[in-house]
Design a protein around this motif. Structure first.
Motif, short mmCIF file in Angstrom:
data_model
loop_
_atom_site.label_atom_id
_atom_site.label_comp_id
_atom_site.label_asym_id
_atom_site.label_seq_id
_atom_site.Cartn_x
_atom_site.Cartn_y
_atom_site.Cartn_z
N LEU A 160 31.00 63.45 -13.45
CA LEU A 160 31.61 64.74 -13.15
C LEU A 160 31.00 65.33 -11.89
O LEU A 160 30.12 64.73 -11.26
CB LEU A 160 31.38 65.70 -14.34
CG LEU A 160 31.91 65.22 -15.69
CD1 LEU A 160 31.24 65.98 -16.82
CD2 LEU A 160 33.41 65.38 -15.76
N VAL A 161 31.46 66.49 -11.53
CA VAL A 161 30.87 67.21 -10.41
C VAL A 161 29.80 68.15 -10.96
O VAL A 161 29.95 68.72 -12.04
CB VAL A 161 31.97 67.98 -9.63
CG1 VAL A 161 32.64 69.03 -10.51
CG2 VAL A 161 31.41 68.60 -8.36
N ALA A 162 28.68 68.27 -10.24
CA ALA A 162 27.59 69.13 -10.70
C ALA A 162 28.04 70.60 -10.71
O ALA A 162 28.92 70.99 -9.93
CB ALA A 162 26.38 68.96 -9.78
N TRP A 176 33.64 58.45 -8.44
CA TRP A 176 33.68 56.98 -8.51
C TRP A 176 35.12 56.53 -8.60
O TRP A 176 35.93 57.12 -9.29
CB TRP A 176 32.93 56.51 -9.76
CG TRP A 176 32.35 55.13 -9.62
CD1 TRP A 176 32.80 53.97 -10.19
CD2 TRP A 176 31.20 54.78 -8.86
NE1 TRP A 176 31.99 52.93 -9.82
CE2 TRP A 176 30.99 53.40 -9.01
CE3 TRP A 176 30.31 55.50 -8.07
CZ2 TRP A 176 29.95 52.71 -8.40
CZ3 TRP A 176 29.27 54.84 -7.48
CH2 TRP A 176 29.09 53.46 -7.64
N ALA A 177 35.50 55.48 -7.92
CA ALA A 177 36.78 54.75 -8.03
C ALA A 177 37.95 55.62 -8.50
O ALA A 177 38.30 55.58 -9.68
CB ALA A 177 36.62 53.56 -8.96
N THR A 349 38.02 65.08 -3.47
CA THR A 349 36.96 64.33 -2.80
C THR A 349 35.74 65.24 -2.65
O THR A 349 35.87 66.41 -2.29
CB THR A 349 37.42 63.83 -1.42
OG1 THR A 349 38.50 62.91 -1.61
CG2 THR A 349 36.29 63.14 -0.68
N LEU A 350 34.56 64.69 -2.94
CA LEU A 350 33.33 65.48 -2.82
C LEU A 350 33.10 65.90 -1.37
O LEU A 350 33.29 65.12 -0.44
CB LEU A 350 32.14 64.65 -3.30
CG LEU A 350 32.06 64.35 -4.80
CD1 LEU A 350 31.04 63.26 -5.06
CD2 LEU A 350 31.70 65.60 -5.59
N MET A 391 25.57 58.93 -9.93
CA MET A 391 26.20 57.67 -10.30
C MET A 391 25.41 56.49 -9.73
O MET A 391 25.14 55.51 -10.43
CB MET A 391 27.64 57.64 -9.79
CG MET A 391 28.45 56.47 -10.29
SD MET A 391 28.84 56.54 -12.06
CE MET A 391 30.22 57.68 -12.07
N ALA A 392 25.03 56.58 -8.45
CA ALA A 392 24.25 55.50 -7.83
C ALA A 392 22.90 55.34 -8.53
O ALA A 392 22.41 54.22 -8.72
CB ALA A 392 24.04 55.78 -6.34
N LYS A 393 22.31 56.46 -8.91
CA LYS A 393 21.00 56.44 -9.58
C LYS A 393 21.11 55.77 -10.95
O LYS A 393 20.33 54.88 -11.29
CB LYS A 393 20.49 57.88 -9.73
CG LYS A 393 19.07 57.99 -10.26
CD LYS A 393 18.69 59.44 -10.53
CE LYS A 393 18.72 60.31 -9.30
NZ LYS A 393 18.19 61.68 -9.59
#
Length: 455
Positions: A160-162, A176-177, A349-350, A391-393
């Motif tokens: 999600l978005v923070a 993500w995707a 988009t972020l 997500m990367a973390k």
């Protein structure tokens, strides 16, 4: 030095590479980072003395095998369907391998060969699948060790978005995707077990059958069912469990609004729209509405789906600018789902300063000494920035930790496997806490699916 070959330097590799480079001097590591884009590989290597960036075409078997042969272990961060050729090379060259992807049938077929060669092929060691397996099995094993019998297991996860970056009415942005988000839930009815009974939710009903839960400090969330909740029933040893449900997390209200797209047919990816390149957003929407000589697109949509003009869903649709007659789709031979993805990407988009958020929630119901108990386990992880996202973390760190553990002989069980044994999950979950991936477990009254038990 011990050489780790990392194939694929996309977004999910950021935290993975940083972790291994930070450990590289102490652990005597050298990273070879291979990607089709040498520029991307170089950015991730960041000039570090213990990293080499290379242009690697995974389809070039000679180059691929040459790089694998020079390594001690291979991390594949490629799309899931591309792992298998790398895996076959790893068998031939006797190299361990780590991926974050689901175990495919093709990968599973290599189990005997991996065992015969003493090779660890660790899969599903990312976020979901990955951290979900480890955090769930930790609690399930603890319940069993004290003599408890599992009654219920529910598991939800979402990107999600923070909260500090949550600035749209959908309370959602793509982390993500985007294509996977648009196509979520398609391909068959969602299947799970509820109080000992098999249950199915067809796709057109999926987003109106949600569960709700609270995460302290972050508010209320909803979850819709994953397509196959029973995939891990035997893997987790839950063949006799009464309730088994896995789902995806969104903010409350998202699913009811998303259902508009499902009912209209905008998420369909099975056919191409004629003249998709030249039609406007408004014309695209009108393709799915009945003809009327005088009613507007807006009125037709509201009437067809029963949306009142003061319904928050209407405001959400307006926010997407989906009725705009001047915006052109501009995609050749596009499916409805591809067009919807483009429309949403403009709004979801972020932004450069935005942060993402991962939320995971497990519910465990069990019986011990004739009494029913429940444990809720919740984890929230916030990203640092657009490179080192949550997500990367959560995808990359477990991959990196497992890789190092295999190199150091701490994970030794050979074969194609999931991270569901103590030798894997105990040390990795403990180390993840140092990086802010912390599960808070709370004892709760057991409710099951009968809220009247509390009365």
């Amino acid at each position: 030095m011990r050489n780790i070959l990392i194939i694929g330097a996309g977004r999910s590799a950021s935290s993975l590479i940083r972790y291994l480079l930070e450990k590289s001097d102490v652990e005597n590591l050298h990273l070879t980072i291979g990607d089709l884009s040498i520029e991307l590989a170089q950015r991730k290597a960041n000039g570090h003395k213990n990293a080499t960036a290379i242009a690697l075409d995974i389809k070039d078997k000679t180059q691929r095998m040459s790089e694998i042969e020079k390594s001690d272990i291979v991390i594949s961060m490629l799309p899931a369907h591309m792992h298998i050729e790398v895996a076959k090379d790893c068998i031939a060259l006797k190299k361990h391998m780590v991926t974050a992807s689901y175990i495919s049938d093709a990968m599973a077929s290599l189990d005997e060969s991996a065992k015969a060669n003493g090779l660890v092929f660790m899969n599903e060691i990312g976020l979901d699948p990955g951290i979900d397996h480890m955090s769930a099995m930790k609690v399930i094993d603890e319940i069993r060790e004290k003599g408890g019998k599992m009654l219920l297991f529910e598991s939800f996860c979402g990107g999600l978005v923070a909260p500090e970056s949550d600035d749209n009415l959908w309370n959602y942005k793509f982390t993500w995707a985007p294509r996977n988000v648009v196509l979520a839930g398609q391909g068959g009815a969602a299947k799970f077990i509820q109080e000992g009974k098999y249950k199915y939710i067809p796709y057109h009903k999926l987003f109106r059958r949600t569960e709700f839960f609270e995460v302290e400090g972050y508010g209320k969330f909803e979850g819709y069912a994953n397509r196959d909740s029973l995939k891990y029933r035997s893997v987790y040893g839950l063949d006799d469990v009464l309730t088994l449900y896995r789902g995806t997390i969104r903010r409350v209200g998202y699913s009811r609004a998303w259902n508009v797209f499902v009912q209209l047919g905008l998420t369909d990816d099975s056919y191409v729209i004629d003249n998709s390149e030249t039609i406007s957003y408004r014309e695209f929407l009108n393709l799915f509405l009945p003809y009327h000589p005088t009613d507007s697109v807006e009125i037709k949509l509201r009437l067809q789906l029963g949306i009142e003009q003061d319904d928050i869903i209407w405001d959400k649709l307006l926010e997407l600018d989906i009725f705009n007659p001047k915006k052109i789709v501009g995609l050749k031979e596009a499916t409805p789902a591809q067009i919807l993805e483009k429309i949403l990407s403009e709004k979801w988009t972020l932004n450069p300063d935005d942060k993402d958020m991962i939320v995971m929630y497990h519910k465990f119901g069990y019986e011990l000494d004739g009494e029913e108990h429940q444990i809720d386990s919740k984890m929230v992880c916030i990203g640092d920035d657009q490179t080192y996202t949550a997500m990367a973390k959560t995808v990359g760190l477990p991959v990196a930790m497992a890789t190092l553990a295999i190199l150091n002989g701490k994970i030794t069980t050979p074969g194609v496997q999931l991270p569901i044994t103590k030798e894997v999950y105990d040390p990795i979950l403990a180390e993840l806490e140092q990086y802010g991936v912390i599960f808070k477990e709370t004892e709760m009254p057991y409710i099951g699916y009968n809220p009247d038990k509390l009365i």
